[in-house]
Design a protein around this motif. Structure first.
Motif, PDB file in Angstrom:
ATOM      1  N   UNK A   1      20.209  21.074 -17.948  1.00 27.16           N
ATOM      2  CA  UNK A   1      21.727  20.689 -17.707  1.00 27.16           C
ATOM      3  C   UNK A   1      22.224  19.928 -19.007  1.00 27.16           C
ATOM      4  N   UNK A   2      21.323  18.961 -19.571  1.00 23.52           N
ATOM      5  CA  UNK A   2      21.911  18.256 -20.737  1.00 23.52           C
ATOM      6  C   UNK A   2      21.431  18.935 -21.998  1.00 23.52           C
ATOM      7  N   UNK A   3      20.672  19.929 -21.981  1.00 23.11           N
ATOM      8  CA  UNK A   3      20.204  20.722 -23.064  1.00 23.11           C
ATOM      9  C   UNK A   3      19.234  19.769 -23.711  1.00 23.11           C
ATOM     10  N   UNK A   4      18.419  19.221 -23.325  1.00 21.02           N
ATOM     11  CA  UNK A   4      17.473  17.941 -23.792  1.00 21.02           C
ATOM     12  C   UNK A   4      16.180  18.132 -23.291  1.00 21.02           C
ATOM     13  N   UNK A   5      15.234  18.954 -23.788  1.00 23.01           N
ATOM     14  CA  UNK A   5      13.947  19.143 -23.006  1.00 23.01           C
ATOM     15  C   UNK A   5      12.898  17.969 -23.383  1.00 23.01           C
ATOM     16  N   UNK A   6      13.406  17.195 -24.083  1.00 28.26           N
ATOM     17  CA  UNK A   6      12.574  16.056 -24.417  1.00 28.26           C
ATOM     18  C   UNK A   6      12.633  15.092 -23.221  1.00 28.26           C
ATOM     19  N   UNK A   7      13.389  15.353 -22.192  1.00 30.95           N
ATOM     20  CA  UNK A   7      13.312  14.377 -21.024  1.00 30.95           C
ATOM     21  C   UNK A   7      11.558  14.755 -20.405  1.00 30.95           C
ATOM     22  N   UNK A   8      11.181  15.680 -20.830  1.00 28.99           N
ATOM     23  CA  UNK A   8       9.816  15.806 -20.142  1.00 28.99           C
ATOM     24  C   UNK A   8       8.657  14.794 -20.516  1.00 28.99           C
ATOM     25  N   UNK A   9       9.015  14.388 -21.382  1.00 27.63           N
ATOM     26  CA  UNK A   9       7.966  13.231 -22.061  1.00 27.63           C
ATOM     27  C   UNK A   9       8.216  12.201 -21.237  1.00 27.63           C
ATOM     28  N   UNK A  10       9.458  11.830 -20.536  1.00 22.00           N
ATOM     29  CA  UNK A  10       9.755  10.601 -19.587  1.00 22.00           C
ATOM     30  C   UNK A  10       9.097  10.976 -18.456  1.00 22.00           C
ATOM     31  N   UNK A  11       9.213  12.444 -17.918  1.00 24.77           N
ATOM     32  CA  UNK A  11       8.773  12.843 -16.633  1.00 24.77           C
ATOM     33  C   UNK A  11       7.111  12.783 -16.672  1.00 24.77           C
ATOM     34  N   UNK A  12       6.664  12.852 -18.048  1.00 25.56           N
ATOM     35  CA  UNK A  12       4.969  12.664 -18.015  1.00 25.56           C
ATOM     36  C   UNK A  12       4.488  11.582 -17.284  1.00 25.56           C
ATOM     37  N   UNK A  13       5.005  10.391 -17.731  1.00 28.58           N
ATOM     38  CA  UNK A  13       4.519   9.072 -17.199  1.00 28.58           C
ATOM     39  C   UNK A  13       4.965   8.953 -15.669  1.00 28.58           C
ATOM     40  N   UNK A  14       6.200   9.414 -15.347  1.00 29.55           N
ATOM     41  CA  UNK A  14       6.598   9.199 -14.257  1.00 29.55           C
ATOM     42  C   UNK A  14       5.806  10.102 -13.064  1.00 29.55           C
ATOM     43  N   UNK A  15       5.334  11.381 -13.560  1.00 31.75           N
ATOM     44  CA  UNK A  15       4.601  12.228 -12.779  1.00 31.75           C
ATOM     45  C   UNK A  15       3.334  11.371 -12.308  1.00 31.75           C
ATOM     46  N   UNK A  16       2.735  10.878 -13.215  1.00 33.87           N
ATOM     47  CA  UNK A  16       1.480  10.366 -13.039  1.00 33.87           C
ATOM     48  C   UNK A  16       1.503   9.187 -11.800  1.00 33.87           C
ATOM     49  N   UNK A  17       2.697   8.397 -12.001  1.00 33.82           N
ATOM     50  CA  UNK A  17       3.035   7.197 -11.110  1.00 33.82           C
ATOM     51  C   UNK A  17       3.366   7.880  -9.665  1.00 33.82           C
ATOM     52  N   UNK A  18       4.092   8.968  -9.610  1.00 29.73           N
ATOM     53  CA  UNK A  18       4.329   9.587  -8.237  1.00 29.73           C
ATOM     54  C   UNK A  18       3.182  10.094  -7.761  1.00 29.73           C
ATOM     55  N   UNK A  19       2.238  10.796  -8.427  1.00 20.64           N
ATOM     56  CA  UNK A  19       0.839  11.263  -7.994  1.00 20.64           C
ATOM     57  C   UNK A  19       0.161  10.160  -7.279  1.00 20.64           C
ATOM     58  N   UNK A  20       0.203   8.857  -7.937  1.00 21.49           N
ATOM     59  CA  UNK A  20      -0.588   7.837  -7.693  1.00 21.49           C
ATOM     60  C   UNK A  20      -0.085   7.166  -6.322  1.00 21.49           C
ATOM     61  N   UNK A  21       1.181   7.143  -6.058  1.00 19.08           N
ATOM     62  CA  UNK A  21       1.858   6.705  -4.936  1.00 19.08           C
ATOM     63  C   UNK A  21       1.638   7.756  -3.834  1.00 19.08           C
ATOM     64  N   UNK A  22       1.699   9.022  -3.854  1.00 17.34           N
ATOM     65  CA  UNK A  22       1.508  10.007  -2.817  1.00 17.34           C
ATOM     66  C   UNK A  22      -0.090   9.809  -2.442  1.00 17.34           C
TER      67      UNK A  22
END
Length: 283
Positions: free
Chosen positions: A33-54
């Motif tokens: 939507x934003x035309x900025x795929x660099x957002x995946x680098x933010x999601x990288x750390x967030x995904x590890x945190x989410x996996x740990x919580x689950x």
């Protein structure tokens, strides 16, 4: 120590894969939507945190409460710090040159190419690298030396990473340093102290899963993969290629360790680079 519950392990593995995928698909929607795929680098750390919580939530009643809480919390702290740092660093900037070049070479639909090669690939890597966390939260029996040793290594790694990132951010914020090579603080001892920190963080988390030889063997692939990404994958290799032609970088490389911190070489010493230099661009 008794063995892991196979049913609980299967549930945690499946839920962790779904969680990593959900975070990356959300990031894909935002990035498209934003035309900025660099957002995946933010999601990288967030995904590890989410996996740990689950994994922590699903391991209730199976793993030792001290171990499962300590490991999950350590992962969340690392992941959210990293995600926040990258989000603040990239605020106001355009697309990351790495992703721009990748999509420029894409055959067919570049959006679908980004989904496959950027987001889903990183989601799979999050699941693979986080295997020690998924196993550690399910380990029965009281915590022992491997947990405390792992958390100590994790803490040293987090310190290197956070301090290195902070020192670089302050250096770049000073207009007087424009065009100069950062060679102060931890950066005078290692060209990539933040990547060295990442390396220690994941070897430390791996140690927390080593209470049994089975879990140690089954999760060994995770720190090895992370180390490979940092040293030979999209970390050090790409960053050093990007920096190679910067004025002063050759001299900085000659006197500064590429990975393991050590005092800088004197000017008269011959440069030797063993190639064991990680760096952080995530995958």
């Amino acid at each position: 120590m008794s063995a892991l519950d196979p049913g609980a392990l299967g549930l945690v593995l499946a839920a962790s894969a779904a969680t990593a995928g959900a975070v990356m698909l959300t990031a894909f929607a935002i990035g498209t939507a934003k035309g900025l795929h660099r957002i995946v680098d933010v999601a990288w750390g967030a995904a590890f945190a989410a996996v740990a919580v689950v994994a922590w939530f699903l391991s209730a009643g199976h793993g030792d409460d001290v171990r499962r809480t300590a490991v999950a919390l350590a992962t969340v702290v690392w992941g959210l710090r990293l995600a926040t740092h990258i989000a603040l660093r990239g605020r106001g900037h355009g697309e990351d040159p790495r992703y721009a070049r990748m999509l420029a070479r894409a055959r067919g639909n570049p959006t679908l190419y980004a989904l496959r090669k950027v987001y889903l690939l990183q989601g799979a890597l999050v699941w693979l690298v986080s295997l020690p966390v998924q196993f550690a939260v399910l380990l029965p029996g009281p915590p022992g030396a491997t947990l405390w040793a792992g958390l100590a290594v994790w803490a040293v790694g987090l310190g290197f990473e956070a301090v290195g990132d902070r020192q670089l951010a302050r250096f770049k914020a000073d207009p007087a340093n424009r065009g100069r090579i950062m060679d102060r603080g931890l950066w005078s001892w290692s060209r990539h102290p933040h990547y060295f920190g990442d390396f220690l963080v994941w070897w430390g988390l791996y140690l927390t899963a080593c209470a049994t030889w089975q879990s140690a063997l089954l999760t060994l692939v995770s720190p090895l993969v992370m180390s490979g990404l940092l040293i030979w994958g999209s970390g050090k290799r790409l960053l050093e290629a990007h920096m190679a032609n910067r004025p002063g970088y050759a001299a900085y490389r000659a006197r500064t360790s590429g990975f393991i911190p050590r005092p800088p070489r004197r000017a008269a010493e011959p440069a030797r680079d063993g190639g064991d230099d990680p760096a952080r661009t995530h995958t």
